[in-house]
Design a protein around this motif. Structure first.
Motif, PDB file in Angstrom:
ATOM      1  N   VAL A 115      32.405  39.261  53.978  1.00 33.88           N
ATOM      2  CA  VAL A 115      33.246  40.362  54.432  1.00 33.88           C
ATOM      3  C   VAL A 115      34.799  39.854  54.896  1.00 33.88           C
ATOM      4  O   VAL A 115      34.450  39.025  56.210  1.00 33.88           O
ATOM      5  CB  VAL A 115      32.869  41.426  55.432  1.00 33.88           C
ATOM      6  CG1 VAL A 115      33.882  42.428  55.825  1.00 33.88           C
ATOM      7  CG2 VAL A 115      31.503  41.956  54.933  1.00 33.88           C
ATOM      8  N   GLY A 116      35.695  39.809  54.247  1.00 37.45           N
ATOM      9  CA  GLY A 116      37.016  39.071  54.642  1.00 37.45           C
ATOM     10  C   GLY A 116      37.940  39.964  54.645  1.00 37.45           C
ATOM     11  O   GLY A 116      38.439  40.856  53.962  1.00 37.45           O
ATOM     12  N   GLY A 120      41.459  36.378  55.316  1.00 38.90           N
ATOM     13  CA  GLY A 120      39.930  35.917  55.403  1.00 38.90           C
ATOM     14  C   GLY A 120      39.175  36.278  54.073  1.00 38.90           C
ATOM     15  O   GLY A 120      38.508  35.689  53.497  1.00 38.90           O
ATOM     16  N   GLY A 121      39.943  37.505  53.337  1.00 39.13           N
ATOM     17  CA  GLY A 121      39.133  38.052  52.111  1.00 39.13           C
ATOM     18  C   GLY A 121      39.788  36.866  50.991  1.00 39.13           C
ATOM     19  O   GLY A 121      38.803  36.827  50.096  1.00 39.13           O
ATOM     20  N   VAL A 122      40.791  36.336  51.115  1.00 39.34           N
ATOM     21  CA  VAL A 122      41.338  35.419  49.989  1.00 39.34           C
ATOM     22  C   VAL A 122      40.001  34.394  50.044  1.00 39.34           C
ATOM     23  O   VAL A 122      39.657  33.672  49.199  1.00 39.34           O
ATOM     24  CB  VAL A 122      42.707  34.914  50.279  1.00 39.34           C
ATOM     25  CG1 VAL A 122      42.996  33.456  49.648  1.00 39.34           C
ATOM     26  CG2 VAL A 122      43.523  35.904  50.002  1.00 39.34           C
ATOM     27  N   GLY A 142      42.147  44.862  52.641  1.00 38.78           N
ATOM     28  CA  GLY A 142      43.556  44.580  52.739  1.00 38.78           C
ATOM     29  C   GLY A 142      43.764  43.114  52.417  1.00 38.78           C
ATOM     30  O   GLY A 142      44.857  42.604  52.946  1.00 38.78           O
ATOM     31  N   THR A 143      43.256  42.694  51.288  1.00 38.55           N
ATOM     32  CA  THR A 143      43.252  41.365  50.845  1.00 38.55           C
ATOM     33  C   THR A 143      44.214  41.143  49.476  1.00 38.55           C
ATOM     34  O   THR A 143      43.887  41.881  48.540  1.00 38.55           O
ATOM     35  CB  THR A 143      41.912  40.714  50.592  1.00 38.55           C
ATOM     36  OG1 THR A 143      41.209  40.421  51.683  1.00 38.55           O
ATOM     37  CG2 THR A 143      42.166  39.462  49.836  1.00 38.55           C
ATOM     38  N   PRO A 144      45.026  40.283  49.445  1.00 34.67           N
ATOM     39  CA  PRO A 144      46.021  40.146  48.336  1.00 34.67           C
ATOM     40  C   PRO A 144      45.069  39.417  47.248  1.00 34.67           C
ATOM     41  O   PRO A 144      44.646  38.187  47.481  1.00 34.67           O
ATOM     42  CB  PRO A 144      47.163  39.218  48.591  1.00 34.67           C
ATOM     43  CG  PRO A 144      46.822  38.538  49.967  1.00 34.67           C
ATOM     44  CD  PRO A 144      45.846  39.672  50.241  1.00 34.67           C
TER      45      PRO A 144
END
Length: 241
Positions: A115-116, A120-122, A142-144
């Motif tokens: 879970v990022g 962090g999601g990148v 909320g990750t690009p």
């Protein structure tokens, strides 16, 4: 809510500074958690699966502690990523995180959920892309998914040359080696940090895009986000269709 994944690159841009005022809505999130507590108690329970969370840019594991607590209460083995504060050296961080995750998965005995949040999601996405053997499911918040930092409030800090270099790498990876692991991408149109349209990944092979009503900074305390994460990470026979 699924969005059109084919937004032209020319329409994407870093959010303006004026939009940062909306991020103060974060202050109201604890009250929303209380008001949605009944729904949060009804989400599917986990089965002890390892869940590793990765914080956003320039933040540490404490930023995701509330979500981690909630996932533990729902039967997941939720743990912080183990690398402290998330800095700007994304490529080096990914390498270190893959090593850390490999150790944890070996100890746990089965692949982990990731879970990022934001940057962090990148890191979670690239880890799942590079080492799908270590990852069961993936949730980004909320990750690009494209453009690197180009369409974020941090674009100026990275500079145009670095933004362009990272964007080329990320976009090439998306086209030639799309994400294979099941992915849930959470975004908000009220995001004043990341252009929400950059969170849409038209290349991933198994992805759901879910819209919530939150500021970017409020995503970690948003009850709707918590519910989406719990449902996405539930054992297969308990997931929402």
């Amino acid at each position: 809510m699924r969005s059109d994944p084919h937004t032209p690159e020319t329409e994407l841009a870093p959010p303006g500074r004026s939009g940062l005022v909306r991020e103060w809505t974060t202050l109201g999130q604890p009250l929303r958690l209380v008001s949605r507590s009944r729904r949060l108690r009804r989400t599917p329970r986990g089965d002890g699966q390892l869940v590793v969370d990765i914080p956003g840019w320039l933040t540490g594991p404490e930023s995701m502690a509330p979500l981690r607590w909630y996932l533990r209460s729902r039967g997941h083995r939720a743990v912080p990523w183990g690398l402290g504060r998330n800095g700007s050296n994304v490529e080096g961080t990914i390498e270190h995180f893959e090593f850390e995750l490999e150790r944890r998965v070996a100890d746990h005995g089965r692949p982990a959920h990731l879970v990022g949040w934001s940057l962090g999601g990148v890191i979670a996405r690239e880890t799942a892309r590079n080492r799908p053997d270590l990852v069961d499911r993936l949730v980004t918040i909320g990750t690009p998914a494209r453009g690197g930092p180009s369409y974020t409030a941090g674009a100026a800090r990275f500079g145009p040359d670095e933004c362009a270099r990272i964007a080329r790498m990320q976009d090439e990876a998306n086209r030639t080696n799309p994400l294979m692991r099941p992915t849930t991408a959470v975004y908000t149109k009220a995001d004043a940090v990341v252009d929400w349209r950059a969170c849409i990944d038209p290349w991933a092979l198994d992805i759901s895009h879910v819209e919530v009503r939150s500021s970017h900074f409020g995503l970690g305390l948003d009850p709707d986000v918590w519910a989406v994460v719990a449902e996405a990470l539930a054992p297969g026979d308990r997931r929402s269709p």
